[in-house]
Design a protein around this motif. Sequence first.
Motif, PDB file in Angstrom:
ATOM      1  N   CYS A   1      52.651  53.344  70.541  1.00 17.92           N
ATOM      2  CA  CYS A   1      52.193  53.449  71.927  1.00 17.92           C
ATOM      3  C   CYS A   1      52.245  52.107  72.664  1.00 17.92           C
ATOM      4  CB  CYS A   1      50.773  54.018  71.985  1.00 17.92           C
ATOM      5  SG  CYS A   1      49.551  53.099  71.008  1.00 17.92           S
ATOM      6  N   TYR A   2      52.974  51.137  72.115  1.00 17.68           N
ATOM      7  CA  TYR A   2      52.936  49.794  72.700  1.00 17.68           C
ATOM      8  C   TYR A   2      53.615  49.722  74.068  1.00 17.68           C
ATOM      9  CZ  TYR A   2      52.875  44.737  73.102  1.00 17.68           C
ATOM     10  OH  TYR A   2      52.643  43.460  73.540  1.00 17.68           O
ATOM     11  N   GLN A   3      54.720  50.473  74.254  1.00 18.37           N
ATOM     12  CA  GLN A   3      55.378  50.472  75.561  1.00 18.37           C
ATOM     13  C   GLN A   3      54.432  51.024  76.639  1.00 18.37           C
ATOM     14  OE1 GLN A   3      58.957  49.645  76.459  1.00 18.37           O
ATOM     15  NE2 GLN A   3      58.403  48.359  74.709  1.00 18.37           N
ATOM     16  N   GLN A   4      53.714  52.076  76.308  1.00 18.71           N
ATOM     17  CA  GLN A   4      52.723  52.619  77.238  1.00 18.71           C
ATOM     18  C   GLN A   4      51.610  51.596  77.480  1.00 18.71           C
ATOM     19  OE1 GLN A   4      50.518  56.014  75.817  1.00 18.71           O
ATOM     20  NE2 GLN A   4      49.915  56.663  77.866  1.00 18.71           N
ATOM     21  N   THR A   5      51.248  50.874  76.423  1.00 13.37           N
ATOM     22  CA  THR A   5      50.225  49.834  76.549  1.00 13.37           C
ATOM     23  C   THR A   5      50.659  48.769  77.555  1.00 13.37           C
ATOM     24  OG1 THR A   5      49.531  50.161  74.255  1.00 13.37           O
ATOM     25  CG2 THR A   5      48.892  48.096  75.303  1.00 13.37           C
ATOM     26  N   LEU A   6      51.897  48.309  77.437  1.00 15.09           N
ATOM     27  CA  LEU A   6      52.404  47.292  78.352  1.00 15.09           C
ATOM     28  C   LEU A   6      52.364  47.780  79.800  1.00 15.09           C
ATOM     29  CD1 LEU A   6      55.504  46.011  76.338  1.00 15.09           C
ATOM     30  CD2 LEU A   6      53.445  44.686  76.883  1.00 15.09           C
ATOM     31  N   TYR A   7      52.758  49.036  79.984  1.00 14.68           N
ATOM     32  CA  TYR A   7      52.761  49.606  81.329  1.00 14.68           C
ATOM     33  C   TYR A   7      51.342  49.651  81.898  1.00 14.68           C
ATOM     34  CZ  TYR A   7      53.240  53.092  85.024  1.00 14.68           C
ATOM     35  OH  TYR A   7      53.188  53.761  86.233  1.00 14.68           O
ATOM     36  N   CYS A   8      50.409  50.146  81.105  1.00 12.50           N
ATOM     37  CA  CYS A   8      49.021  50.258  81.571  1.00 12.50           C
ATOM     38  C   CYS A   8      48.382  48.884  81.771  1.00 12.50           C
ATOM     39  CB  CYS A   8      48.204  51.071  80.569  1.00 12.50           C
ATOM     40  SG  CYS A   8      48.697  52.799  80.445  1.00 12.50           S
ATOM     41  N   LEU A   9      48.669  47.968  80.847  1.00 15.92           N
ATOM     42  CA  LEU A   9      48.127  46.619  80.966  1.00 15.92           C
ATOM     43  C   LEU A   9      48.691  45.932  82.206  1.00 15.92           C
ATOM     44  CD1 LEU A   9      46.330  44.489  79.658  1.00 15.92           C
ATOM     45  CD2 LEU A   9      48.266  43.799  78.224  1.00 15.92           C
ATOM     46  N   GLY A  10      49.987  46.128  82.440  1.00 16.51           N
ATOM     47  CA  GLY A  10      50.595  45.589  83.661  1.00 16.51           C
ATOM     48  C   GLY A  10      49.918  46.140  84.904  1.00 16.51           C
ATOM     49  N   ASN A  11      49.634  47.443  84.895  1.00 16.35           N
ATOM     50  CA  ASN A  11      48.969  48.059  86.044  1.00 16.35           C
ATOM     51  C   ASN A  11      47.560  47.505  86.254  1.00 16.35           C
ATOM     52  OD1 ASN A  11      51.222  49.606  86.387  1.00 16.35           O
ATOM     53  ND2 ASN A  11      50.346  51.492  85.578  1.00 16.35           N
ATOM     54  N   ALA A  12      46.858  47.245  85.149  1.00 18.36           N
ATOM     55  CA  ALA A  12      45.512  46.678  85.259  1.00 18.36           C
ATOM     56  C   ALA A  12      45.562  45.277  85.865  1.00 18.36           C
ATOM     57  CB  ALA A  12      44.839  46.653  83.895  1.00 18.36           C
ATOM     58  N   TYR A  13      46.491  44.461  85.378  1.00 22.82           N
ATOM     59  CA  TYR A  13      46.645  43.116  85.957  1.00 22.82           C
ATOM     60  C   TYR A  13      47.080  43.213  87.420  1.00 22.82           C
ATOM     61  CZ  TYR A  13      46.294  40.795  81.381  1.00 22.82           C
ATOM     62  OH  TYR A  13      45.854  40.306  80.176  1.00 22.82           O
ATOM     63  N   PHE A  14      47.985  44.173  87.698  1.00 22.93           N
ATOM     64  CA  PHE A  14      48.463  44.376  89.072  1.00 22.93           C
ATOM     65  C   PHE A  14      47.281  44.700  89.989  1.00 22.93           C
ATOM     66  CE2 PHE A  14      50.293  46.600  92.631  1.00 22.93           C
ATOM     67  CZ  PHE A  14      51.543  46.045  92.825  1.00 22.93           C
ATOM     68  N   GLY A  15      46.424  45.603  89.528  1.00 22.41           N
ATOM     69  CA  GLY A  15      45.257  45.976  90.325  1.00 22.41           C
ATOM     70  C   GLY A  15      44.310  44.825  90.553  1.00 22.41           C
ATOM     71  N   ASN A  16      44.323  43.844  89.644  1.00 28.37           N
ATOM     72  CA  ASN A  16      43.487  42.642  89.777  1.00 28.37           C
ATOM     73  C   ASN A  16      44.192  41.535  90.559  1.00 28.37           C
ATOM     74  OD1 ASN A  16      41.018  43.244  88.657  1.00 28.37           O
ATOM     75  ND2 ASN A  16      41.495  42.436  86.622  1.00 28.37           N
ATOM     76  N   ASN A  17      45.373  41.851  91.093  1.00 28.55           N
ATOM     77  CA  ASN A  17      46.185  40.867  91.822  1.00 28.55           C
ATOM     78  C   ASN A  17      46.628  39.703  90.935  1.00 28.55           C
ATOM     79  OD1 ASN A  17      45.827  42.417  94.149  1.00 28.55           O
ATOM     80  ND2 ASN A  17      44.080  41.209  94.836  1.00 28.55           N
ATOM     81  N   GLU A  18      46.683  39.953  89.637  1.00 30.31           N
ATOM     82  CA  GLU A  18      47.182  38.937  88.707  1.00 30.31           C
ATOM     83  C   GLU A  18      48.681  39.191  88.504  1.00 30.31           C
ATOM     84  OE1 GLU A  18      44.406  37.873  85.373  1.00 30.31           O
ATOM     85  OE2 GLU A  18      43.357  39.681  86.028  1.00 30.31           O
ATOM     86  N   TRP A  19      49.459  38.801  89.509  1.00 23.13           N
ATOM     87  CA  TRP A  19      50.863  39.183  89.578  1.00 23.13           C
ATOM     88  C   TRP A  19      51.678  38.655  88.412  1.00 23.13           C
ATOM     89  CZ3 TRP A  19      49.883  42.643  92.839  1.00 23.13           C
ATOM     90  CH2 TRP A  19      49.132  42.410  93.983  1.00 23.13           C
ATOM     91  N   LYS A  20      51.465  37.414  88.018  1.00 19.96           N
ATOM     92  CA  LYS A  20      52.258  36.813  86.948  1.00 19.96           C
ATOM     93  C   LYS A  20      52.009  37.503  85.610  1.00 19.96           C
ATOM     94  CE  LYS A  20      52.862  32.269  89.088  1.00 19.96           C
ATOM     95  NZ  LYS A  20      52.627  30.803  88.971  1.00 19.96           N
ATOM     96  N   LYS A  21      50.745  37.835  85.334  1.00 19.44           N
ATOM     97  CA  LYS A  21      50.425  38.533  84.093  1.00 19.44           C
ATOM     98  C   LYS A  21      51.011  39.945  84.113  1.00 19.44           C
ATOM     99  CE  LYS A  21      46.215  36.029  82.812  1.00 19.44           C
ATOM    100  NZ  LYS A  21      44.745  36.138  82.564  1.00 19.44           N
ATOM    101  N   ALA A  22      50.954  40.584  85.288  1.00 19.24           N
ATOM    102  CA  ALA A  22      51.546  41.922  85.417  1.00 19.24           C
ATOM    103  C   ALA A  22      53.049  41.857  85.140  1.00 19.24           C
ATOM    104  CB  ALA A  22      51.289  42.474  86.818  1.00 19.24           C
TER     105      ALA A  22
END
Length: 230
Positions: free
Chosen positions: A139-160
């Motif tokens: 499930c790691y690819q899904q993890t990356l997608y969700c983690l990216g979305n969480a960072y995106f929602g926090n406006n942490e663009w580089k981490k996303a």
Amino acid sequence: MQTKFNQLYMSGNAYVDKGEWNKAIECYTHIPKEASVYYDAQYNLGHAYSTLGEWDKAIVCYLSIPEDTLMYNEAKNNLGCAYLYKGELDKAIACFILIPKSASDYYQAQVNIGIAYINKNELSKAIEFLITIPKETSCYQQTLYCLGNAYFGNNEWKKAIMCYIAISKDSLFFDDTQLNLASAYANLGDLDKAVACYVAISKDSSNYHHAQFNLSVIYDNNVNKACILH
């Protein structure tokens, strides 16, 4: 009688294999509690109802699975998913959190907890669970997608961006990732990379028209980039 119930169970499984969910349900619902395959039937019945989007019925089935059965942890994970799809996020989290680390569904449950917290807009909590998922999990690819979305929602663009660019092209999440990745680059002012992401979204993707609209906005504001369209 047990032979009859076993035959019903096997017939239900055969219908599941053929994707004939209503016929499978008809078989499983005729298996009484005294049958040796009752809980197996309830588990499969929950799966059938879930596939049809009948979440309330699926929940009843999964709740019937006792803790001492082999499929208990899987049933608990599926129960959490049913609550998640219904938007009952606290109930979903309460199910996922009970799945032990020894269970095969443990890391998927951790991802699902992250999704629930994202839906609750508790992004820091989502990140807390998602960053624990090892790279070698299925499930790691899904993890990356969700983690990216969480960072995106926090406006942490580089981490996303770091999460999104790690998602492979053959992943189910690739097109959605390109859309979000482009937005992250745009928020950092890197319009060339944003354009490259939008252009990479295929015409048969559900995100294609959204990407084209965003491209038109970029081109309207940056006339010199219009040559990329040709």
